[in-house]
Scaffold this active site. Structure first.
Site, PDB file in Angstrom:
ATOM      1  N   TYR A  35     -17.933   2.865 -21.833  1.00  0.00           N
ATOM      2  CA  TYR A  35     -18.509   3.170 -20.518  1.00  0.00           C
ATOM      3  C   TYR A  35     -18.813   4.663 -20.419  1.00  0.00           C
ATOM      4  O   TYR A  35     -19.889   5.065 -19.963  1.00  0.00           O
ATOM      5  CB  TYR A  35     -17.549   2.751 -19.404  1.00  0.00           C
ATOM      6  CG  TYR A  35     -18.084   3.059 -18.015  1.00  0.00           C
ATOM      7  CD1 TYR A  35     -18.815   2.110 -17.307  1.00  0.00           C
ATOM      8  CD2 TYR A  35     -17.879   4.310 -17.433  1.00  0.00           C
ATOM      9  CE1 TYR A  35     -19.323   2.393 -16.046  1.00  0.00           C
ATOM     10  CE2 TYR A  35     -18.385   4.604 -16.174  1.00  0.00           C
ATOM     11  CZ  TYR A  35     -19.104   3.647 -15.490  1.00  0.00           C
ATOM     12  OH  TYR A  35     -19.612   3.933 -14.251  1.00  0.00           O
ATOM     13  N   LEU A  82      -8.264  -4.496  16.723  1.00  0.00           N
ATOM     14  CA  LEU A  82      -7.793  -5.872  16.850  1.00  0.00           C
ATOM     15  C   LEU A  82      -6.545  -5.923  17.714  1.00  0.00           C
ATOM     16  O   LEU A  82      -5.761  -4.973  17.767  1.00  0.00           O
ATOM     17  CB  LEU A  82      -7.461  -6.458  15.469  1.00  0.00           C
ATOM     18  CG  LEU A  82      -8.601  -6.554  14.465  1.00  0.00           C
ATOM     19  CD1 LEU A  82      -8.088  -7.136  13.151  1.00  0.00           C
ATOM     20  CD2 LEU A  82      -9.732  -7.413  15.009  1.00  0.00           C
ATOM     21  N   GLU A 121      -6.335 -12.462   5.300  1.00  0.00           N
ATOM     22  CA  GLU A 121      -6.445 -11.381   4.318  1.00  0.00           C
ATOM     23  C   GLU A 121      -5.490 -10.251   4.692  1.00  0.00           C
ATOM     24  O   GLU A 121      -5.169 -10.065   5.871  1.00  0.00           O
ATOM     25  CB  GLU A 121      -7.893 -10.880   4.215  1.00  0.00           C
ATOM     26  CG  GLU A 121      -8.528 -10.488   5.523  1.00  0.00           C
ATOM     27  CD  GLU A 121     -10.048 -10.377   5.408  1.00  0.00           C
ATOM     28  OE1 GLU A 121     -10.515  -9.619   4.550  1.00  0.00           O
ATOM     29  OE2 GLU A 121     -10.759 -11.035   6.211  1.00  0.00           O
ATOM     30  N   LYS A 123      -3.976  -6.691   5.704  1.00  0.00           N
ATOM     31  CA  LYS A 123      -4.466  -5.565   6.503  1.00  0.00           C
ATOM     32  C   LYS A 123      -4.141  -4.286   5.736  1.00  0.00           C
ATOM     33  O   LYS A 123      -3.008  -3.804   5.750  1.00  0.00           O
ATOM     34  CB  LYS A 123      -3.811  -5.551   7.880  1.00  0.00           C
ATOM     35  CG  LYS A 123      -4.378  -4.483   8.813  1.00  0.00           C
ATOM     36  CD  LYS A 123      -3.745  -4.566  10.192  1.00  0.00           C
ATOM     37  CE  LYS A 123      -4.360  -3.535  11.122  1.00  0.00           C
ATOM     38  NZ  LYS A 123      -4.171  -2.147  10.653  1.00  0.00           N
ATOM     39  N   ARG A 144     -14.853   5.049  11.562  1.00  0.00           N
ATOM     40  CA  ARG A 144     -14.776   4.260  12.787  1.00  0.00           C
ATOM     41  C   ARG A 144     -14.799   5.155  14.018  1.00  0.00           C
ATOM     42  O   ARG A 144     -15.440   4.837  15.014  1.00  0.00           O
ATOM     43  CB  ARG A 144     -13.497   3.423  12.776  1.00  0.00           C
ATOM     44  CG  ARG A 144     -13.281   2.626  14.044  1.00  0.00           C
ATOM     45  CD  ARG A 144     -11.971   1.832  13.973  1.00  0.00           C
ATOM     46  NE  ARG A 144     -11.742   1.138  15.221  1.00  0.00           N
ATOM     47  CZ  ARG A 144     -11.170   1.676  16.299  1.00  0.00           C
ATOM     48  NH1 ARG A 144     -10.780   2.939  16.261  1.00  0.00           N
ATOM     49  NH2 ARG A 144     -10.990   0.978  17.401  1.00  0.00           N
ATOM     50  N   LYS A 321       1.274  -7.913  12.482  1.00  0.00           N
ATOM     51  CA  LYS A 321       1.822  -6.703  11.857  1.00  0.00           C
ATOM     52  C   LYS A 321       3.193  -6.969  11.242  1.00  0.00           C
ATOM     53  O   LYS A 321       3.982  -7.762  11.744  1.00  0.00           O
ATOM     54  CB  LYS A 321       1.930  -5.567  12.890  1.00  0.00           C
ATOM     55  CG  LYS A 321       0.616  -5.220  13.578  1.00  0.00           C
ATOM     56  CD  LYS A 321      -0.393  -4.629  12.616  1.00  0.00           C
ATOM     57  CE  LYS A 321      -0.092  -3.192  12.275  1.00  0.00           C
ATOM     58  NZ  LYS A 321      -0.312  -2.267  13.394  1.00  0.00           N
ATOM     59  N   CYS A 415      31.551  23.314  -4.420  1.00  0.00           N
ATOM     60  CA  CYS A 415      31.364  21.861  -4.425  1.00  0.00           C
ATOM     61  C   CYS A 415      32.108  21.228  -3.251  1.00  0.00           C
ATOM     62  O   CYS A 415      33.296  21.496  -3.051  1.00  0.00           O
ATOM     63  CB  CYS A 415      31.872  21.283  -5.744  1.00  0.00           C
ATOM     64  SG  CYS A 415      31.839  19.474  -5.803  1.00  0.00           S
TER      65      CYS A 415
END
Length: 787
Positions: A35, A82, A121, A123, A144, A321, A415
């Site tokens: 590639y 949503l 699906e 989120k 957005r 959620k 310590c």
């Protein structure tokens, strides 16, 4: 010119196809190197013919000049948020509203029976973006924003590797707005933060912040170098419909080159939605990317239109959620704990807060460099992050909430467990014959095994399953033994008496005798297990196996110079110095002598030098490992070929050296060996290799001494005569690599009762499959004891 233009079009088409197969189908058809060759050929042709460069060329993803600010973009169709569901009852209520909104009483038919069909699906936890295509070409990318107005990030989205600059195939509408999420995988996030630390740049608290920060860079060249990915989840404005269902839309977009979630699924009714939520919730931590829930949408697009919208969210979709993985809380204090190697580590004591369904009161701070990076002070409001079984950690300070009485975090000078001095470690960087000393991030208690905390952790490690495997010695028992001063080192385990053990909490006659037997049975460990059990800093189980397999005796491991150790696979110079320093330490030598002497341990699997190690020790390798300035592997090979011995190189006159190497390199070699310390160090390395039984050969040899060298084996199912760990050790001692997955490169699969998908795949690939009896027979034939 026509030929050049034709070749450019061919290369673009071929690269677009490979991008599609790699990013969308996850089925790469050519290796990366091929590639890259095609890409660089196209890049060179376009550089020679700039008038042929087009915006949709695969080369145009590297970024352009920095912007002073983003311009505003108005969304023709608002990008709405949503509604959320947090409990199962919320999902049941959502389904009830959908059913009623579609006027579907029980028993009516819709799709399959009376149940509404939903697409399911993950989120993704990233940044929502809009991609606008005209006539199949990407013309604009936007965030957005507030849902109505976003920012034009066109130059940046063009740098995201799996966003097609031109759609594949045909049949797409003249205007097509694709919406989806730009995100960063967990691995990409770790790589980015590591590289940012190296250059002293800003690190990110989580992959979402990293993705958002990367995508909103004014300089798109920065975005181009960030490991961003895109996954589409729907449409905005279009000039024509492309399917009747949401899943149909996504499948069509996938054919046109858009990446779509591999977890996309159709659910028949709300119960199947809940099953999907539970399933992906269980697998959440194994996914390569972060998700914060699941999105369910009514699959039928006509039904979506009938349901419509309310306020600023659709009635036909909901985000179920997961419990939050990040929360705000207060840092009450920072205490310090002491680990096995003496590292004094800060631990955050927090005002208890529920994170991902678990109450959290403590969090790791790693080291004082991390405290400084966060700018952390006691009393701060902090963001806590928890992911599954990972220890909760402080990822960010909310500086604007800092109280006036906030206190700095101070490292204790002594310590907290034993009172010994605490010192800051030093990092020694060795390169080209020079040493550079800098302060390390770790503070360490110098008390060693006189420190109760270090002793407890050292014993816990020593008896662990992958080390000496002494059953019956749990953490609490070890704490009792140390607190009662019955043991002061691993050697004291072998001096324990029945009368001492039975007095411990939780022990009776049978359990006491079982523990004594387990301790006695550990007196014949393999060399690899013993090395691992010693707890050498930076030496894990695999490195211990490499040391045992290559050097094949504890004496060689103890004596080995750092440069000699670097001949071993995956042992770098810094780890080599850790190993060498461990065995140079008088206290460590005394513990080992006690174990092998009065305690009667007898190490197994010691013998001749490993074939792999023997094959790797060449004169050119030694010269290269001396780190002579300006002398790399090529020059080292020339010196080895020309002079044949180290002494001949050290004593070579200028004319001979100049005939072998260019003047700069020749002078560097002469100057290096004119320093008597360098010459003596080189002689010492050579002398040790010869003591180990080596002699120089100018060419690196193929490893043929191990009968299973170069073979990959897979163990699946259960074994009755030996554990899978033991079987793995025996196969690795014969040179095999033991893998956890089956592929076309697998040589042999050992399948016991309960073997599942790995056995199925092995049969599909036509691989050699052995049962346990056949494995034992094969091991016996190769001279490995199986009893």
């Amino acid at each position: 010119m026509k030929a050049v233009e034709t070749r450019i079009l061919e290369l673009r088409a071929e690269l677009d196809e490979h991008n599609y197969r790699y990013h969308v189908l996850d089925e790469p058809s050519i290796p990366d190197v091929e590639y890259d060759r095609l890409f660089h050929e196209l890049k060179a042709l376009e550089a020679e013919n700039p008038h042929l460069v087009t915006p949709d060329s695969p080369t145009q993803r590297v970024g352009s000049a920095a912007l002073s600010a983003f311009t505003q973009v108005r969304h023709e169709m608002p990008m709405l948020s949503l509604g959320n569901a947090f409990e199962e009852n919320d999902m049941l209520e959502f389904d009830r509203r959908v059913t009623e909104g579609l006027d579907l009483p029980a028993g009516d038919l819709f799709g399959a029976g009376s149940k509404v069909q939903y697409s399911c699906e993950p989120k993704l936890d990233g940044l929502a973006v809009s991609l606008l295509y005209r006539d199949g070409a990407l013309v604009r990318g936007a965030t957005r924003g507030d849902g109505t107005t976003g920012e034009d990030i066109s130059v940046n989205v063009r740098t995201v590797r799996n966003i097609p600059l031109k759609l594949k195939g045909k049949g797409w509408p003249d205007v097509l707005e694709v919406r989806g999420e730009v995100f960063m995988s967990k691995a990409g996030f770790e790589r980015l933060n590591a590289s940012q630390l190296e250059i002293g740049g800003k690190t990110f608290a989580n992959p979402r912040n990293a993705a958002a920060g990367s995508l909103r860079q004014l300089d798109s060249k920065i975005t181009a170098n960030r490991p961003l990915e895109f996954c589409c989840y729907g449409l905005g404005q279009t000039s024509a419909e492309i399917a009747d269902t949401h899943i149909g839309v996504l499948e069509t977009l996938k054919k046109w080159g858009m990446p779509v979630s591999h977890e996309l699924k159709l659910a028949n009714g709300v119960e199947e939605c809940l099953d999907y939520y539970r399933d992906i919730g269980e697998r959440r931590l194994t996914l390569s990317y972060e998700i914060d829930g699941v999105v369910f949408k009514v699959n039928n697009l006509a039904a979506q239109r009938e349901l419509g919208f309310r306020a600023r969210e659709p009635r036909w979709a909901i985000a179920h959620k997961f419990p939050a993985m990040e929360e705000l809380t207060e840092l009450l204090d920072v205490e310090f704990q002491v680990g096995r190697t003496g590292a004094v580590t800060p631990v955050a004591r927090l005002k208890p807060v529920k994170v991902a369904g678990v109450m959290v009161a403590n969090a790791t701070l790693h080291n004082m460099d991390e405290v400084a990076r966060l700018g952390l002070m006691i009393g701060d409001t902090v963001i806590i992050r928890r992911a599954g079984d990972v220890i909760p950690q402080v990822v960010q300070v909310v500086a604007e909430r800092r109280p006036e009485n906030a206190r700095a975090v101070q490292v204790p000078q002594t310590c907290p467990v034993c009172g010994s001095h605490v010192e800051r470690t030093q990092l020694i960087k060795r390169s080209k014959g020079k040493e550079t000393v800098t302060e390390g991030a770790v503070y360490r208690c110098v008390g060693r095994l006189a420190c109760g905390a270090q002793l407890k952790q050292a014993i816990i490690h020593y008896v662990s399953r992958r080390a000496m495997d002494i059953e019956g010695l749990g953490d609490k028992t070890i704490e009792q033994l140390v607190d009662e001063k019955l043991i002061g080192s691993p050697a004291d385990l072998y001096k324990l008496k029945y009368e001492q053990i039975i007095d411990l909490e939780g022990f009776a006659e049978i359990s006491s005798n079982k523990l004594l037997k387990a301790i006695a049975d550990s007196r014949q460990p393999t060399l690899a297990r013993f090395i691992y059990a010693l707890g050498i800093p930076d030496v894990g189980e695999e490195t211990a196996k490499v040391l045992a397999r290559s050097l094949a005796s504890l004496d060689r491991v103890k004596q080995a110079l750092p440069e000699v150790l670097t001949y071993l696979p995956d042992v770098g110079l810094e780890v080599a110095y850790e190993i060498h320093s461990f065995f140079e330490d008088e206290h460590n030598r005394n513990v080992i002598d006690a174990l092998l002497g009065e305690c009667g341990l007898q190490l197994q699997d010691q013998g001749e030098l490993g074939a792999e190690f023997a094959a790797s020790t060449t004169l050119e390798g030694l010269i290269d490992k001396l780190h002579i300035p300006s002398v790399g592997p090529g020059a080292a090979q020339k010196l080895a070929d020309r002079f044949g011995t180290l002494e001949a190189i050290i004593s070579a006159d200028w004319l001979d050296m100049r005939q072998t190497l260019p003047e700069k390199q020749a002078k560097s070699v002469r100057d290096f060996f004119d320093d008597s310390a360098h010459a003596e160090r080189a002689r010492a390395i050579e002398a040790q290799l010869k003591d180990f039984g080596m002699h120089w050969r100018s060419e690196k040899k193929t490893v043929e001494g191990l009968p299973l060298a170069g073979q990959t084996w897979v163990l699946t199912g259960s074994l009755e005569r030996m554990s899978r760990d033991v079987a793995k050790e025996k196969l690795e001692s014969l040179g095999a690599k033991v893998s956890g997955s089956v592929s076309a490169k697998t040589h042999t699969v050992v399948a016991g009762p309960g073997a599942g998908s790995k056995l199925t795949k092995a049969n599909e690939l036509g691989l050699t499959v052995l049962d346990e009896d056949a494995l034992l027979k094969r091991l016996t034939e190769l001279g490995v004891a199986v009893d």
